[in-house]
Design a protein around this motif. Sequence first.
Motif, PDB file in Angstrom:
ATOM      1  N   LYS A 133     -82.883 -12.433  16.225  1.00 51.44           N
ATOM      2  CA  LYS A 133     -82.343 -13.680  16.782  1.00 51.44           C
ATOM      3  C   LYS A 133     -83.439 -14.746  16.839  1.00 51.44           C
ATOM      4  O   LYS A 133     -83.187 -15.914  16.563  1.00 51.44           O
ATOM      5  CB  LYS A 133     -81.770 -13.399  18.179  1.00 51.44           C
ATOM      6  N   PHE A 134     -84.660 -14.329  17.188  1.00 55.38           N
ATOM      7  CA  PHE A 134     -85.777 -15.272  17.243  1.00 55.38           C
ATOM      8  C   PHE A 134     -85.993 -15.923  15.876  1.00 55.38           C
ATOM      9  O   PHE A 134     -86.088 -17.142  15.762  1.00 55.38           O
ATOM     10  CB  PHE A 134     -87.059 -14.558  17.701  1.00 55.38           C
ATOM     11  N   ASP A 183     -83.242 -18.292  14.977  1.00 51.22           N
ATOM     12  CA  ASP A 183     -83.419 -19.585  15.673  1.00 51.22           C
ATOM     13  C   ASP A 183     -84.448 -20.451  14.947  1.00 51.22           C
ATOM     14  O   ASP A 183     -84.262 -21.660  14.791  1.00 51.22           O
ATOM     15  CB  ASP A 183     -83.880 -19.369  17.129  1.00 51.22           C
ATOM     16  N   CYS A 184     -85.536 -19.811  14.507  1.00 50.73           N
ATOM     17  CA  CYS A 184     -86.603 -20.563  13.813  1.00 50.73           C
ATOM     18  C   CYS A 184     -86.093 -21.110  12.476  1.00 50.73           C
ATOM     19  O   CYS A 184     -86.403 -22.250  12.110  1.00 50.73           O
ATOM     20  CB  CYS A 184     -87.821 -19.672  13.557  1.00 50.73           C
ATOM     21  N   ALA A 200     -83.876 -23.970  13.159  1.00 54.75           N
ATOM     22  CA  ALA A 200     -84.663 -25.132  13.609  1.00 54.75           C
ATOM     23  C   ALA A 200     -85.310 -25.861  12.434  1.00 54.75           C
ATOM     24  O   ALA A 200     -85.624 -27.048  12.527  1.00 54.75           O
ATOM     25  CB  ALA A 200     -85.743 -24.684  14.594  1.00 54.75           C
ATOM     26  N   THR A 201     -85.493 -25.154  11.338  1.00 56.07           N
ATOM     27  CA  THR A 201     -86.121 -25.771  10.163  1.00 56.07           C
ATOM     28  C   THR A 201     -85.104 -26.511   9.300  1.00 56.07           C
ATOM     29  O   THR A 201     -85.481 -27.184   8.352  1.00 56.07           O
ATOM     30  CB  THR A 201     -86.830 -24.669   9.330  1.00 56.07           C
ATOM     31  N   THR A 204     -95.832 -20.690   8.499  1.00 56.79           N
ATOM     32  CA  THR A 204     -95.571 -19.263   8.689  1.00 56.79           C
ATOM     33  C   THR A 204     -95.362 -18.935  10.159  1.00 56.79           C
ATOM     34  O   THR A 204     -96.112 -19.401  11.022  1.00 56.79           O
ATOM     35  CB  THR A 204     -96.753 -18.431   8.133  1.00 56.79           C
ATOM     36  N   ILE A 205     -94.354 -18.132  10.407  1.00 53.96           N
ATOM     37  CA  ILE A 205     -94.100 -17.650  11.767  1.00 53.96           C
ATOM     38  C   ILE A 205     -94.336 -16.144  11.718  1.00 53.96           C
ATOM     39  O   ILE A 205     -93.820 -15.462  10.828  1.00 53.96           O
ATOM     40  CB  ILE A 205     -92.649 -17.935  12.191  1.00 53.96           C
ATOM     41  N   LEU A 249     -91.866 -20.393   5.446  1.00 54.28           N
ATOM     42  CA  LEU A 249     -90.890 -21.416   5.076  1.00 54.28           C
ATOM     43  C   LEU A 249     -91.475 -22.128   3.860  1.00 54.28           C
ATOM     44  O   LEU A 249     -92.274 -23.053   3.987  1.00 54.28           O
ATOM     45  CB  LEU A 249     -90.666 -22.366   6.253  1.00 54.28           C
TER      46      LEU A 249
END
Lengths: 265, 137
Positions: free
Chosen positions: B23-24, B27-28, B31-32, B6-7, B71
Amino acid sequence: MSDVKLKTFISSHSSFITVLKVIGNLDAGMETQLSKGLESSLEIGNKFLIVDLSDVDFISSPIIGTLMGIRRRLVETAGDLYIVGLSAENKNKFKLMGAEKIFFCLHDERSAVLKHEWEQEKRKDSLILEIPSRLDFIPCVRSFISRVGGIKDYTKRDSFRLETIIDEIGNNAIEHCDAETNNKIDFEIGISKEKVEINVTDYHDGTITKEDCENIKKIFKDPAKYRDDFKRGRGIELVKMLTESLDVEVEENKTTVKILKMKEV
Amino acid sequence: MSSENTIRLTFPANMEYIPSVRKFFADCITATGFSRRFTFRSEIVIDELCNNAIRHGSQAVNEAITVYIELVDEKTITITVENSVAEEFSNKDLKEIIQSSNGKCGRGIKIIKILCDSIVVNSKENTSISVTRKIKG
């Protein structure tokens, strides 16, 4: 000429700010009516005025001139005039006239109050970020911090330095955390007009000894002394150079690195 | 929600943060390992949810918005946006707005409905809207 209604009231967010709400189109020839409305808004005594144009479809060029004149007067007395609620068309008109460089054009009344508090250096924005302790998220975090620096009028150089700090401390946090038991890293960011405070916390399983704590503190106090020959340990030294203060707090189950960076003038 | 996937980001309820926030998270998600298209559509959903939270949530100056992304697996993410409830909206109102397909329904909500596989609304002290996105096929 269309009928225009002007309503003046004190902002519900701040008693230091007066709001002038305009309803209707601001055609050419309505400068006098607007001027009177603006004058009566100023009679309340506040130096800060929000002009809410969210219910205005059309603004003529002379009206923008009138707004500029009032703003100039307010700025001379250390006040300001904020424009809120511009439609896309009106925003474009402000842009074409170069007025968007003169006024702070904001989304709504709250945004204007936030901007006012920021400009008066009363405000610190807080952001809290929690990520899984995985290295592939660090570039995302550092880019985010850099963008936040950008929207808060920090220079590109300052924003890049913030990125560097996050990269070094974030990577360290992931490298040294206990990923088996506590798979997360916390970032707490407090940003104001003059400084950024960042706390980065990683978690461990509680087996850290008193000796470990002392060693970590020593490294943060004098990183150059503890840098080894294998090019490791340079990150802390670099961060120390880029910041006004760098501290570490080691507890039984977590380590928090505390950073203070002043804005470049 | 497990922290390992979790973010979470809490930011001031100020429109100026939304482009950086979406945008953050984009990006995450990239990245996954999710595709650019999936990421871009997720970014649209985050943008709409955050805009709604700021526009229709509490108008207090110190209000904050929290966005969580879980995720779930290689094909699924859950996006949750949480804010303090505005007085004029009840949980029932929100559910009706989301379920309604008539003119009351804003364009943002329609976009979210098109792009997401499920929408869950919870409103107690805070309002939270959770949406799930899955890779098709």
